[in-house]
Design an enzyme around this catalytic site. Sequence first.
Site, PDB file in Angstrom:
ATOM      1  N   THR A 188       3.397 -10.288  -3.943  1.00 33.95           N
ATOM      2  CA  THR A 188       4.684  -9.904  -4.520  1.00 33.95           C
ATOM      3  C   THR A 188       5.868 -10.308  -3.661  1.00 33.95           C
ATOM      4  O   THR A 188       6.921 -10.706  -4.169  1.00 33.95           O
ATOM      5  CB  THR A 188       4.711  -8.376  -4.738  1.00 33.95           C
ATOM      6  N   THR A 247      -0.452  -6.702  -1.473  1.00 35.17           N
ATOM      7  CA  THR A 247      -0.819  -5.395  -0.931  1.00 35.17           C
ATOM      8  C   THR A 247      -2.216  -4.928  -1.329  1.00 35.17           C
ATOM      9  O   THR A 247      -2.832  -4.149  -0.605  1.00 35.17           O
ATOM     10  CB  THR A 247       0.195  -4.319  -1.370  1.00 35.17           C
TER      11      THR A 247
END
Length: 346
Positions: free
Chosen positions: A16, A92
């Site tokens: 991201t 993540t």
Amino acid sequence: MTDFAPSVLLIYTGGTIGMIENPETGALESFNFDHLLNFVPELKRFNYHINTYSFDPPIDSSDMEPYHWARLARIVERNYEQYDGFVILHGTDTMAYTASALSFMLENLSKPVVLTGSQLPMGMLRTDGKENLITAIEIAAAKHPDGTAMVPEVCIYFERDLMRGNRTTKINAEKFNAFKSYNYPCLGHSAIDIKIKPERIRRPDASRPLKAHYLFDTNVVVLTLFPGIQESIITSVFNIKGLKAVVMKTFGSGNAPQKPWFIKLIKEAAERNIIIINITQCQSGSVEMERYETGRQLLEAGVISGYDSTPECALTKLMFLLGHDLPPEEVRRLMNTNLAGEITLE
């Protein structure tokens, strides 16, 4: 480098943090990290040499594989003498797995390898990516007055916390504080200043050079126990073709059902040299198999303690040790050895 300015290699794997919004379509797209300073002009205020290396194409972290861990280890090894520290930008979802794996792969690491990412893309107004990136770079470049690195570990920096990589797990899919180290205190925090806790940092052996490892064996499985689990399920798991090891997530301090069939299957698997590691389903705390009768039965059946290991660490450590073709008894011994600060034995 030709001067004394700190040098940092920034490695972008995907995720991201490296996304920006296409102004025409509104879609999120990876941006070119060669032009990083255009997107994060604040970095120009550092008196650092910052170079970038990008996976091409970038990968979503849910596609992360041991192959990619080996690729990261090679990048660090090949550039080790040129840079003071390394920052890995990573999605993540599997960041804790990568950090755990690298902690074993980079033996006697004496320079920082800091993993970070973000919950919102870099191109969004409220992104957490800029602060995470800027602080991770500053940590990677930080040195003591004698020139040694302040944080010579594989670690994760996220939302003001610096954590040992192999002690960290993702706890939240929405909030900025996405990671936590339950069983080991943070290595440092950032606020007005970055406060590193030197007593919590592992110190490398200065007489030994970095030794990188690349081998993994993925013939492992995670088995989570639950009330009512059926004999057929346990039987199926322990009879997976090629299976070499099981990370078994038990109740509380390492307890499991006392059903005769369950203990029998455990014993039979251990006798076939399937390595079974006991870790707790609790977020914090440690396995203590000697504490209750149920735990002692597992110990007698051939299960070994994973102590206070995270699931990510227990799994990657097993894959790492099995990849080096060690005898089962040596794998068991090393699983009960603190190799990179990953477990608490006291």
